[in-house]
Motif scaffolding. Structure first.
Motif, PDB file in Angstrom:
ATOM      1  N   LEU A  84     -26.855   8.138  37.591  1.00  0.00           N
ATOM      2  CA  LEU A  84     -25.505   7.819  38.797  1.00  0.00           C
ATOM      3  C   LEU A  84     -25.967   7.313  40.245  1.00  0.00           C
ATOM      4  CD1 LEU A  84     -24.333  11.588  38.373  1.00  0.00           C
ATOM      5  CD2 LEU A  84     -23.046   9.598  37.491  1.00  0.00           C
ATOM      6  N   GLY A  85     -27.023   7.357  40.508  1.00  0.00           N
ATOM      7  CA  GLY A  85     -27.485   6.549  41.918  1.00  0.00           C
ATOM      8  C   GLY A  85     -27.777   5.193  41.510  1.00  0.00           C
ATOM      9  N   THR A  86     -28.253   4.993  40.363  1.00  0.00           N
ATOM     10  CA  THR A  86     -28.517   3.588  40.120  1.00  0.00           C
ATOM     11  C   THR A  86     -27.062   2.767  39.764  1.00  0.00           C
ATOM     12  OG1 THR A  86     -30.776   4.252  39.103  1.00  0.00           O
ATOM     13  CG2 THR A  86     -29.979   1.865  38.492  1.00  0.00           C
ATOM     14  N   PHE A  91     -23.055  -1.023  40.914  1.00  0.00           N
ATOM     15  CA  PHE A  91     -21.557  -1.376  40.990  1.00  0.00           C
ATOM     16  C   PHE A  91     -21.390  -1.964  42.172  1.00  0.00           C
ATOM     17  CE2 PHE A  91     -17.225  -0.316  41.314  1.00  0.00           C
ATOM     18  CZ  PHE A  91     -16.674  -0.737  40.083  1.00  0.00           C
ATOM     19  N   ILE A  92     -21.818  -1.629  43.291  1.00  0.00           N
ATOM     20  CA  ILE A  92     -21.702  -2.276  44.516  1.00  0.00           C
ATOM     21  C   ILE A  92     -22.283  -3.648  44.988  1.00  0.00           C
ATOM     22  CG2 ILE A  92     -21.657  -1.798  47.111  1.00  0.00           C
ATOM     23  CD1 ILE A  92     -21.450   1.067  46.480  1.00  0.00           C
ATOM     24  N   LYS A  93     -23.603  -3.689  44.448  1.00  0.00           N
ATOM     25  CA  LYS A  93     -24.461  -4.853  44.624  1.00  0.00           C
ATOM     26  C   LYS A  93     -24.542  -5.696  43.551  1.00  0.00           C
ATOM     27  CE  LYS A  93     -25.874  -2.936  48.861  1.00  0.00           C
ATOM     28  NZ  LYS A  93     -25.499  -3.829  49.926  1.00  0.00           N
ATOM     29  N   ASN A  94     -24.405  -5.431  42.503  1.00  0.00           N
ATOM     30  CA  ASN A  94     -24.708  -6.400  41.416  1.00  0.00           C
ATOM     31  C   ASN A  94     -23.693  -5.917  40.198  1.00  0.00           C
ATOM     32  OD1 ASN A  94     -25.437  -7.918  39.406  1.00  0.00           O
ATOM     33  ND2 ASN A  94     -27.554  -7.994  40.122  1.00  0.00           N
ATOM     34  N   ALA A  96     -22.257  -7.690  37.854  1.00  0.00           N
ATOM     35  CA  ALA A  96     -22.887  -8.175  36.399  1.00  0.00           C
ATOM     36  C   ALA A  96     -23.883  -7.257  35.756  1.00  0.00           C
ATOM     37  CB  ALA A  96     -23.160  -9.445  36.407  1.00  0.00           C
ATOM     38  N   ALA A  97     -24.771  -6.759  36.584  1.00  0.00           N
ATOM     39  CA  ALA A  97     -26.077  -6.097  36.303  1.00  0.00           C
ATOM     40  C   ALA A  97     -25.513  -4.868  35.809  1.00  0.00           C
ATOM     41  CB  ALA A  97     -27.086  -5.865  37.234  1.00  0.00           C
ATOM     42  N   TYR A  98     -24.415  -4.107  36.294  1.00  0.00           N
ATOM     43  CA  TYR A  98     -24.249  -3.051  35.965  1.00  0.00           C
ATOM     44  C   TYR A  98     -23.365  -3.103  34.792  1.00  0.00           C
ATOM     45  CZ  TYR A  98     -20.737   0.802  35.813  1.00  0.00           C
ATOM     46  OH  TYR A  98     -19.763   1.841  35.151  1.00  0.00           O
ATOM     47  N   PHE A  99     -22.577  -3.882  34.749  1.00  0.00           N
ATOM     48  CA  PHE A  99     -21.858  -4.028  33.227  1.00  0.00           C
ATOM     49  C   PHE A  99     -23.036  -4.034  32.173  1.00  0.00           C
ATOM     50  CE2 PHE A  99     -17.971  -5.652  35.657  1.00  0.00           C
ATOM     51  CZ  PHE A  99     -17.268  -4.644  35.522  1.00  0.00           C
ATOM     52  N   GLU A 100     -23.822  -4.826  32.330  1.00  0.00           N
ATOM     53  CA  GLU A 100     -24.942  -5.232  31.350  1.00  0.00           C
ATOM     54  C   GLU A 100     -26.001  -3.638  31.298  1.00  0.00           C
ATOM     55  OE1 GLU A 100     -28.650  -7.704  30.235  1.00  0.00           O
ATOM     56  OE2 GLU A 100     -27.590  -8.078  32.003  1.00  0.00           O
ATOM     57  N   VAL A 172     -35.153  -0.576  34.865  1.00  0.00           N
ATOM     58  CA  VAL A 172     -34.618  -1.828  34.590  1.00  0.00           C
ATOM     59  C   VAL A 172     -33.504  -2.089  35.749  1.00  0.00           C
ATOM     60  CG1 VAL A 172     -33.454  -3.280  33.191  1.00  0.00           C
ATOM     61  CG2 VAL A 172     -35.155  -1.950  32.181  1.00  0.00           C
ATOM     62  N   GLY A 173     -32.724  -1.081  35.943  1.00  0.00           N
ATOM     63  CA  GLY A 173     -31.604  -1.355  37.212  1.00  0.00           C
ATOM     64  C   GLY A 173     -32.218  -1.313  38.341  1.00  0.00           C
ATOM     65  N   ALA A 174     -33.438  -0.732  38.786  1.00  0.00           N
ATOM     66  CA  ALA A 174     -33.984  -1.069  39.968  1.00  0.00           C
ATOM     67  C   ALA A 174     -34.743  -2.385  40.100  1.00  0.00           C
ATOM     68  CB  ALA A 174     -34.983   0.178  40.133  1.00  0.00           C
ATOM     69  N   PHE A 175     -35.382  -2.999  39.036  1.00  0.00           N
ATOM     70  CA  PHE A 175     -35.794  -3.916  39.326  1.00  0.00           C
ATOM     71  C   PHE A 175     -34.630  -5.443  39.276  1.00  0.00           C
ATOM     72  CE2 PHE A 175     -39.775  -2.372  38.038  1.00  0.00           C
ATOM     73  CZ  PHE A 175     -40.908  -3.392  38.129  1.00  0.00           C
TER      74      PHE A 175
END
Length: 255
Positions: A84-86, A91-94, A96-100, A172-175
């Motif tokens: 949830l945190g990631t 969702f706020i910062k990136n 496109a990466a969130y949707f992936e 992966v999300g953190a990276f």
């Protein structure tokens, strides 16, 4: 923003609901098959010299019983908090990466549901004579009284380990965030989860490897999905257009 958040919660919620209900399409009590598969995994790990589950639990228990209890809570709660945190930060910062990552998350559930139906596997804590303590039940975190409900978790879904697959997804999300502290936190999180899934007797070492392989396949599928996303959307629109487009002449005459 509120509409986008609501939409995402609905998409992920429905996907997880379908995943949770999928167990009703399989054998409701595959105990014998799951235990038999468990001994097969143990024999394979013995041949590969990686059957270290009992050793890892004993080492952590001797170091500190409190640490073993903390790892059990980390296993039960930590994964959801990290996911949830990631998701929120991405969702706020990136976006496109969130949707992936959201699509990857959904693909892992779809693939895992198929594997769980085909290959039920009893975790180490359910294996008779394996010599591991069921820490989840010991501290009262096993929802056994609700195991017959429609949304109960699958007790024989040990391989692949979704806990570890999703811990790697958090990394992966953190990276993708790019911050050095986030990368370190993501790496530490997946390392702790690897220890937790084994020390709590919920998974075998091979389950973690299978979880990593599952995530890799899901990432590859997601990349192809996103590559042809516009084509898929256009194809879907073309097929749905007759249903929601202008009324045919005969319907207009009737009206």
């Amino acid at each position: 923003m509120l509409r986008a958040i609501t939409r995402e919660l609905a998409i992920v919620g429905v996907a997880y609901l379908v995943f949770a209900l999928a167990k009703n399409l399989t054998d409701p009590s595959p105990v014998l098959k799951a235990v038999s598969n468990g001994w097969g995994v143990i024999r394979l790990e013995t041949a590969l010299a990686i059957n270290q589950e009992s050793f890892i639990q004993q080492i952590i228990g001797r170091l500190s019983l409190g640490l073993l209890i903390a790892l059990t809570y980390f296993y039960a709660i930590g994964m959801w908090l990290a996911l949830l945190g990631t998701a929120a930060v991405l969702f706020i910062k990136n976006r496109a990466a969130y949707f992936e990552l959201r699509r990857t998350f959904m693909v892992t559930m779809f693939l895992a549901a198929i594997i769980f139906a085909i290959y039920p596997l009893a975790p180490p804590r359910f294996m008779p004579g394996f010599g591991m303590t069921d820490t989840v039940t010991l501290i009262g975190l096993d929802p056994a009284p609700y195991q017959d409900s429609a949304l109960s978790y699958n007790r024989f879904a040990a391989m692949p380990s979704l806990h570890y697959a999703w811990a790697l997804l958090v990394m992966v999300g953190a990276f993708k965030l790019g911050w050095n502290w986030a990368k370190v936190a993501g790496f530490v999180f997946q390392s702790l989860m690897f220890v937790a899934i084994i020390a709590t007797a919920n998974h075998y070492v091979l389950d973690a490897f299978a979880g990593a392989a599952l995530l890799l396949v899901a990432i590859l599928i997601t990349k192809q999905w996103m590559r042809y996303d516009s084509d898929i959307g256009q194809w879907t629109s073309n097929r749905l257009a007759p249903l929601f487009g202008p009324k045919p002449a005969w319907r207009q005459r009737i009206s």
